[in-house]
Scaffold this active site. Structure first.
Site, PDB file in Angstrom:
ATOM      1  N   GLU A  98     -41.034  -1.535  31.793  1.00 23.67           N
ATOM      2  CA  GLU A  98     -42.368  -1.093  32.202  1.00 23.67           C
ATOM      3  C   GLU A  98     -43.356  -2.258  32.224  1.00 23.67           C
ATOM      4  O   GLU A  98     -44.152  -2.410  33.160  1.00 23.67           O
ATOM      5  CB  GLU A  98     -42.885   0.008  31.271  1.00 23.67           C
ATOM      6  CG  GLU A  98     -42.030   1.261  31.248  1.00 23.67           C
ATOM      7  CD  GLU A  98     -40.974   1.246  30.152  1.00 23.67           C
ATOM      8  OE1 GLU A  98     -40.551   2.317  29.731  1.00 23.67           O
ATOM      9  OE2 GLU A  98     -40.581   0.126  29.709  1.00 23.67           O
ATOM     10  N   LYS A 126     -33.676   4.158  28.084  1.00 23.98           N
ATOM     11  CA  LYS A 126     -33.866   2.961  28.905  1.00 23.98           C
ATOM     12  C   LYS A 126     -32.595   2.622  29.679  1.00 23.98           C
ATOM     13  O   LYS A 126     -32.631   2.289  30.867  1.00 23.98           O
ATOM     14  CB  LYS A 126     -34.254   1.775  28.015  1.00 23.98           C
ATOM     15  CG  LYS A 126     -35.650   1.836  27.419  1.00 23.98           C
ATOM     16  CD  LYS A 126     -35.907   0.571  26.623  1.00 23.98           C
ATOM     17  CE  LYS A 126     -37.296   0.542  26.037  1.00 23.98           C
ATOM     18  NZ  LYS A 126     -37.540  -0.705  25.270  1.00 23.98           N
ATOM     19  N   HIS A 152     -62.163  22.569  18.250  1.00 27.00           N
ATOM     20  CA  HIS A 152     -62.256  23.494  19.377  1.00 27.00           C
ATOM     21  C   HIS A 152     -60.961  23.528  20.180  1.00 27.00           C
ATOM     22  O   HIS A 152     -60.958  23.950  21.335  1.00 27.00           O
ATOM     23  CB  HIS A 152     -63.446  23.100  20.266  1.00 27.00           C
ATOM     24  CG  HIS A 152     -64.767  23.253  19.585  1.00 27.00           C
ATOM     25  ND1 HIS A 152     -65.509  24.413  19.651  1.00 27.00           N
ATOM     26  CD2 HIS A 152     -65.448  22.418  18.768  1.00 27.00           C
ATOM     27  CE1 HIS A 152     -66.619  24.268  18.939  1.00 27.00           C
ATOM     28  NE2 HIS A 152     -66.604  23.059  18.385  1.00 27.00           N
ATOM     29  N   GLU A 192     -41.607   6.775  15.130  1.00 21.23           N
ATOM     30  CA  GLU A 192     -40.599   5.809  15.548  1.00 21.23           C
ATOM     31  C   GLU A 192     -39.959   5.145  14.334  1.00 21.23           C
ATOM     32  O   GLU A 192     -38.780   4.790  14.358  1.00 21.23           O
ATOM     33  CB  GLU A 192     -41.216   4.754  16.468  1.00 21.23           C
ATOM     34  CG  GLU A 192     -40.182   3.866  17.150  1.00 21.23           C
ATOM     35  CD  GLU A 192     -40.755   3.063  18.296  1.00 21.23           C
ATOM     36  OE1 GLU A 192     -40.897   3.603  19.409  1.00 21.23           O
ATOM     37  OE2 GLU A 192     -41.088   1.884  18.059  1.00 21.23           O
ATOM     38  N   GLY A 214     -42.361  -4.324  16.503  1.00 23.93           N
ATOM     39  CA  GLY A 214     -43.365  -3.971  17.503  1.00 23.93           C
ATOM     40  C   GLY A 214     -44.525  -3.158  16.974  1.00 23.93           C
ATOM     41  O   GLY A 214     -45.691  -3.475  17.210  1.00 23.93           O
ATOM     42  N   ARG A 215     -44.228  -2.095  16.244  1.00 22.88           N
ATOM     43  CA  ARG A 215     -45.307  -1.221  15.772  1.00 22.88           C
ATOM     44  C   ARG A 215     -46.039  -1.784  14.566  1.00 22.88           C
ATOM     45  O   ARG A 215     -46.990  -1.184  14.081  1.00 22.88           O
ATOM     46  CB  ARG A 215     -44.758   0.170  15.488  1.00 22.88           C
ATOM     47  CG  ARG A 215     -43.567   0.203  14.554  1.00 22.88           C
ATOM     48  CD  ARG A 215     -42.836   1.549  14.657  1.00 22.88           C
ATOM     49  NE  ARG A 215     -41.602   1.568  13.891  1.00 22.88           N
ATOM     50  CZ  ARG A 215     -40.441   1.100  14.340  1.00 22.88           C
ATOM     51  NH1 ARG A 215     -40.373   0.542  15.527  1.00 22.88           N
ATOM     52  NH2 ARG A 215     -39.353   1.172  13.595  1.00 22.88           N
ATOM     53  N   LYS A 257     -42.183  -8.356  23.292  1.00 24.87           N
ATOM     54  CA  LYS A 257     -41.430  -9.099  22.282  1.00 24.87           C
ATOM     55  C   LYS A 257     -40.255  -9.846  22.905  1.00 24.87           C
ATOM     56  O   LYS A 257     -40.053 -11.033  22.644  1.00 24.87           O
ATOM     57  CB  LYS A 257     -40.930  -8.143  21.197  1.00 24.87           C
ATOM     58  CG  LYS A 257     -40.210  -8.829  20.048  1.00 24.87           C
ATOM     59  CD  LYS A 257     -39.914  -7.847  18.930  1.00 24.87           C
ATOM     60  CE  LYS A 257     -39.224  -8.545  17.759  1.00 24.87           C
ATOM     61  NZ  LYS A 257     -38.995  -7.622  16.614  1.00 24.87           N
TER      62      LYS A 257
END
Length: 538
Positions: free
Chosen positions: A211, A506, A380, A349, A263-264, A205
């Site tokens: 990263e 960050k 399981h 978030e 973002g999400r 964005k």
């Protein structure tokens, strides 16, 4: 009591929780013959059954009243009206505009945005068609056969869940994702790829994400080592709200979105360009259409027949009424295996907040821990805990009736039905003892083992059912969860659209990197962090 700024009236809700906390779910079906009809709803080709939730009829009504007093309907209008509901950043939150039909008239803070959205959508479709047809080629004139999508968080999870859900078994264009800054992630993504036929799409964005930029540098160097300089930029595409930064970084072409796209909530935008190319524009359009259909339902349906509202109220009831701070999501479809991870970011978030919108501290629980795995894998693994552990963990089963043309005769979804039934019914110690005796155990052995085979039951679950996983039903499902998350934020009186909790780590990481470059810890570091840094530096 809630903070003074919270406008929801929790009185009836709290009274219902105190009164009905021990009510058994299975008994409610006899008490209310219309329970299944009242607590299930269909929307956008999805069917939701919330009748196995832990609410009585009166508690259900108290939850609906909570939504009314919290102002869910008015807040919904502000969302779709493009008002600055992201109050800490002064932004509109207008992801519904991204999937609205061409020619719509959405405004963000009064500014018309639909025409711009339509232009970007057409540009994405045109570019995708050109790549898929081979008319858009790389530096050496060869067609693209692979895409490496570089992003993290919402710039990764949304497109990744779409690709996993809708990808053909033998895709014409291979799509790989890189999110982790660990060099292994990029190394795995590049294995077997030819730089001459690989397109790298960098999604950020702000185009400042540490990263993403680090991984983008690796990808850029990989391309530079194999391609001539002329035309190399055609292999490097930026998707961002800061196109100038993307161009300065070396992207030959950029696709933009605005800062009112969180973002999400961004998979409906150019953030999913890689999926538009690899799946085809018509598939992406189907995804948008399904989401828009859920938007229409959310806007028009009354609260008591509104799928996102009911799903949100079930969570609020479990978290704040019955003190259940976790929820598991089990998609019974391998193609939806990334859905739990997507929901972790979307919900935790968005609503993992400790203050109300005015900055005062919350006095109730907000978002629960969300976790999950595809069924039957989870059966399981952690299902042992949700069946017999001391904590009650509400379950959500996402069920696809037909997952594959060559599906086995015994349907996968029968496991989901059995798990929901078992969580609700349980098994008494006497039932367990009787079964043991019937199987040949003697009385001593039956007495010894009966408690180990006892299931408390009365554990809630929700089922979300679709006939097939298609672009439309996937779009509707993801939009359902987005609106659910929004409704919860309104009820809890928190801002679901900022994420300051992501920032501190960050900032500190950048400071620690300076210490790494300096060869040792600075005096500002605490003893533990300094010791760990020294050890890792060797």
């Amino acid at each position: 009591m809630p903070a003074a700024t919270s406008h929801a009236d929790w009185t009836a809700f709290d009274a219902a929780a105190a009164r009905d906390a021990d009510a058994r779910i299975v008994d409610q079906f006899a008490a209310d013959p219309a329970r299944l009809e009242r607590m299930s709803v269909e929307a956008a080709d999805l069917y939701l059954d919330l009748s196995k939730q832990s609410w009585t009829t009166s508690a259900f009504e108290a939850c609906l009243e909570l939504a009314r007093t919290a102002g869910v309907e008015a807040a919904r209008d502000r969302l779709f009206g493009g008002e600055a509901i992201n109050s800490t950043e002064g932004r509109a939150v207008l992801h519904p505009a991204l999937r609205a039909p061409i020619g719509s008239d959405y405004k963000a803070l009064g500014e018309p945005v639909s025409a711009e959205v339509d232009d970007v959508r057409r540009a994405m479709a045109d570019y995708a068609s050109a790549v898929r047809s081979g008319s858009e080629t790389g530096a050496t004139g060869r067609a693209f056969t692979a895409i490496v999508h570089v992003g993290i968080g919402g710039s990764d999870l949304g497109p990744r869940v779409v690709w996993d859900a809708l990808r053909p078994l033998q895709p014409a264009i291979d799509l790989r994702f890189v999110a982790n800054i660990d060099p292994r992630d990029m190394a795995e993504a590049l294995i077997g790829l030819d730089p001459e036929t690989t397109l790298v799409i960098v999604v950020s964005k702000t185009f400042t994400t540490q990263e993403t930029l680090a991984n983008a540098e690796v990808a850029k160097a990989w391309l530079a080592a194999a391609l001539p300089e002329a035309g190399r930029e055609r292999h490097f595409i930026g998707v961002t709200a800061a196109p100038n930064r993307a161009q300065a970084f070396g992207c030959g072409r950029t696709f933009a979105f605005r800062d009112w796209v969180g973002g999400r909530y961004s998979l409906w935008s150019a953030v999913s360009l890689s999926c538009v190319i690899a799946l085809g524009p018509e598939v992406f359009e189907g995804l948008l259409e399904g989401a828009a259909e859920m938007d229409n339902h959310f806007v028009a349906a009354p609260l008591d027949r509104n799928a996102p509202v009911l799903l949100a109220l079930a969570q609020v009831w479990n978290v704040d009424g019955l003190n259940r701070p976790a929820r598991t999501v089990a998609p019974y479809a391998h193609a939806l295996r990334r859905l739990p991870a997507f929901l972790q970011q979307l919900e935790m978030e968005s609503n993992g907040k400790r203050v109300h919108r005015d900055g005062s501290a919350v006095t109730r629980q907000t978002c629960p821990v969300v976790f999950g795995e595809p069924g039957t894998n989870g059966q399981h693994a952690f299902f042992q805990q949700i069946h017999q552990g001391p904590q009650v963990v509400p379950a959500e089963f996402v069920i696809v009736a037909k997952t594959h043309e060559d599906a086995p005769e015994s349907p996968l979804w029968s496991n989901a039905l059995a798990q929901g039934q078992a969580l609700m019914l349980g098994k008494t110690t006497e039932q367990a003892r009787t079964e043991l005796l019937a199987s040949g155990a003697d009385a001593v052995e039956a007495d010894r083992l009966a408690s180990h085979k006892t299931f408390p039951g009365n554990r809630p679950s929700t089922a979300i059912v679709m006939d097939r996983l298609t672009p439309r039903t996937l779009g509707a499902l993801l939009a359902l969860y987005e609106h659910k998350t929004f409704v919860e934020g309104v009820i809890w009186d928190i801002n679901s659209f900022d994420q300051w909790g992501v920032e501190l780590g960050k900032v500190l990481a950048r400071a620690i990197l300076k210490d790494v470059e300096a060869g040792g810890p600075s005096e500002a570091l605490d003893p533990s962090t300094a010791g760990l840094l020294t050890r890792l530096l060797g």
